[in-house]
Design a protein around this motif. Structure first.
Motif, PDB file in Angstrom:
ATOM      1  N   ALA A  60      26.493  34.646  53.451  1.00 24.43           N
ATOM      2  CA  ALA A  60      26.040  35.873  52.814  1.00 24.43           C
ATOM      3  C   ALA A  60      27.138  36.519  51.979  1.00 24.43           C
ATOM      4  N   HIS A  61      28.353  36.569  52.545  1.00 19.82           N
ATOM      5  CA  HIS A  61      29.346  37.245  51.729  1.00 19.82           C
ATOM      6  C   HIS A  61      30.171  36.227  50.946  1.00 19.82           C
ATOM      7  N   PRO A  62      30.286  36.486  49.636  1.00 19.45           N
ATOM      8  CA  PRO A  62      30.911  35.491  48.777  1.00 19.45           C
ATOM      9  C   PRO A  62      32.403  35.330  49.080  1.00 19.45           C
ATOM     10  N   LEU A  63      32.955  34.193  48.725  1.00 15.36           N
ATOM     11  CA  LEU A  63      34.384  33.969  48.902  1.00 15.36           C
ATOM     12  C   LEU A  63      35.164  34.907  47.975  1.00 15.36           C
ATOM     13  N   VAL A  64      34.685  35.005  46.751  1.00 15.70           N
ATOM     14  CA  VAL A  64      35.324  35.886  45.771  1.00 15.70           C
ATOM     15  C   VAL A  64      34.292  36.864  45.267  1.00 15.70           C
ATOM     16  N   GLU A  65      34.668  38.125  45.234  1.00 16.67           N
ATOM     17  CA  GLU A  65      33.788  39.109  44.612  1.00 16.67           C
ATOM     18  C   GLU A  65      34.620  40.026  43.726  1.00 16.67           C
ATOM     19  N   ILE A  66      34.321  39.960  42.442  1.00 20.68           N
ATOM     20  CA  ILE A  66      35.037  40.785  41.468  1.00 20.68           C
ATOM     21  C   ILE A  66      34.084  41.876  41.006  1.00 20.68           C
ATOM     22  N   LYS A  67      34.571  43.113  41.022  1.00 19.75           N
ATOM     23  CA  LYS A  67      33.704  44.232  40.629  1.00 19.75           C
ATOM     24  C   LYS A  67      34.378  45.099  39.578  1.00 19.75           C
ATOM     25  N   GLY A  68      33.743  45.232  38.454  1.00 16.88           N
ATOM     26  CA  GLY A  68      34.215  46.151  37.406  1.00 16.88           C
ATOM     27  C   GLY A  68      35.657  45.896  36.979  1.00 16.88           C
ATOM     28  N   LEU A  69      36.047  44.638  36.951  1.00 13.13           N
ATOM     29  CA  LEU A  69      37.455  44.322  36.664  1.00 13.13           C
ATOM     30  C   LEU A  69      37.814  44.558  35.191  1.00 13.13           C
ATOM     31  N   LYS A  70      38.920  45.275  35.016  1.00 13.71           N
ATOM     32  CA  LYS A  70      39.473  45.471  33.674  1.00 13.71           C
ATOM     33  C   LYS A  70      40.946  45.100  33.683  1.00 13.71           C
ATOM     34  N   VAL A  71      41.352  44.367  32.681  1.00 12.09           N
ATOM     35  CA  VAL A  71      42.778  44.084  32.488  1.00 12.09           C
ATOM     36  C   VAL A  71      43.091  44.392  31.030  1.00 12.09           C
ATOM     37  N   TYR A  72      43.845  45.455  30.823  1.00 12.23           N
ATOM     38  CA  TYR A  72      44.221  45.872  29.472  1.00 12.23           C
ATOM     39  C   TYR A  72      45.709  45.634  29.264  1.00 12.23           C
ATOM     40  N   PHE A  73      46.071  45.260  28.040  1.00  7.02           N
ATOM     41  CA  PHE A  73      47.486  45.135  27.687  1.00  7.02           C
ATOM     42  C   PHE A  73      47.800  46.135  26.585  1.00  7.02           C
TER      43      PHE A  73
END
Ligand SMILES: Nc1ncnc2c1ncn2[C@@H]1O[C@H](COP(=O)(O)OP(=O)(O)OP(=O)(O)O)[C@@H](O)[C@H]1O
Ligand SMILES: [Mg+2]
Length: 323
Positions: free
Chosen positions: A3-16
């Motif tokens: 049920a629970h994923p190995l990886v869960e990314i939520k609303g990820l932002k990477v700004y430079f």
């Protein structure tokens, strides 16, 4: 699938931030899940943010915003000291195997290193295990005593893969692992990755430009455009029923029609190619989209369901319903 994923990314932002005040929005609000043992492809043009997303997921880069969960643990707020043991469970393989292997170390020592660092084995035992790893990736025990320059590109990538699986990771990120290799070698490496994924029940995030490669390695694909996921689907479905016009143009570029066919591949309009420092308003693909409407210039489409396990961020998807 648990049920629970190995990886869960939520609303990820990477700004430079750049020196002159501009900001590169390399990853600009991504949600992504990878289940245990699942092989997921991440495709998109150069500069779409694939490598940045992959590195941020492994916390090799600072996150600007959002969350990254690994096996239920919040990587986005773990101190480095608590990250260290988790690093054995998430490994990465890069495009250029020569650059990632120390030319002065014998292959045996290269493979023994992660075993020792993560206290899996030491000394003779580590060397023994290194031999088994080499055999597992299609090389042989005798290669333990050689140096990286004595191998071909494909063999070197096998060594990198052996090193990556030494700790029996639950996630392998492979960032363009075969882009630098001869075409004839690529399929062999893809087969190896697929076998390892199945045998070790290891999830793979396979980053590539090569849609054919995705078909060989992955069961699901995520398509990225200018920092966002614009479509995700089971592999077969993506090829036969792409819903996002961007995916369609990517496919048209690789699925060359037979010479006798009248249909010609659609080319992306080249004129006003936006960049991650100048992301268009509304749908970020609208400046190059062959079917953009007024709404696309003003509103940003969210990912929504267009079929089973199939989502697209488009108001006028090519398959699976209408806007
Ligand atoms: N350290 C950095 N500083 C500033 N900009 C960066 C940095 N790293 C990446 N970028 C920019 O972020 C955007 C996304 O880059 P990224 O390398 O993630 O793309 P990619 O999809 O992996 O491309 P490629 O297919 O060429 O590997 C690009 O515009 C790139 O120039
Ligand atoms: Mg990249």
């Amino acid at each position: 699938m648990s049920a629970h994923p190995l990886v869960e990314i939520k609303g990820l932002k990477v700004y430079f931030p750049l020196a002159h005040g501009e900001v590169v929005r390399a990853v600009d609000g991504v949600d992504l899940r990878i289940h245990a043992g699942e092989a997921v492809g991440l495709v998109g043009e150069s500069g779409s943010g694939k490598s940045t997303l992959a590195r941020a997921l492994l916390r090799l880069l600072p996150l600007t915003a959002g969350e990254v969960w690994f096996d239920g643990r919040p990587l986005h707020r773990l101190p480095e000291r608590e990250m260290r043991p988790l690093r054995a469970q998430m490994q990465i393989v890069f495009q250029d195997p020569m650059a990632s292997l120390n030319p002065r170390m014998r292959v045996g020592a290269i493979l023994a290193e992660p075993l020792e660092v993560h206290r899996i084995a030491r000394g003779r035992q580590a060397w023994e295990q290194a031999g088994r790893l080499l055999e597992r990736v299609g090389l042989s025990r005798e290669h333990l005593h050689r140096y990286p320059h004595e191998f071909s590109g494909g063999q070197r990538q096998r060594i990198c893969i052996a090193r990556a699986i030494a700790t029996q990771p639950r996630l392998l990120v492979a960032d363009e692992p075969t882009s630098a290799l001869d075409l004839s070698i690529r399929a062999q490496i893809h087969r190896l990755l697929r076998e390892l994924q199945e045998e070790l029940n290891m999830a793979i995030l396979f980053v590539t430009h090569d849609l054919h490669a995705v078909r060989q390695v992955c069961s699901r694909v995520e398509v990225m455009y200018l920092g966002k996921i614009v479509e995700c689907a089971p592999v077969q479905r993506l090829f036969t029923e792409p819903a996002h016009p961007y995916t369609r143009t990517l496919l048209d570029a690789v699925l060359e029609p037979m010479p006798s066919q009248a249909r010609r591949p659609r080319r992306l309009p080249t004129g006003d190619a936006p960049t991650a420092t100048r992301v268009p308003t509304g749908c970020r693909f609208h400046t190059r989209c062959p079917i953009a409407q007024e709404r696309c210039r003003e509103e940003e489409p969210e990912l929504r369901e267009v079929g089973k396990g199939h989502r697209a961020a488009c108001f006028y998807p090519l398959s699976g319903g209408t806007g």
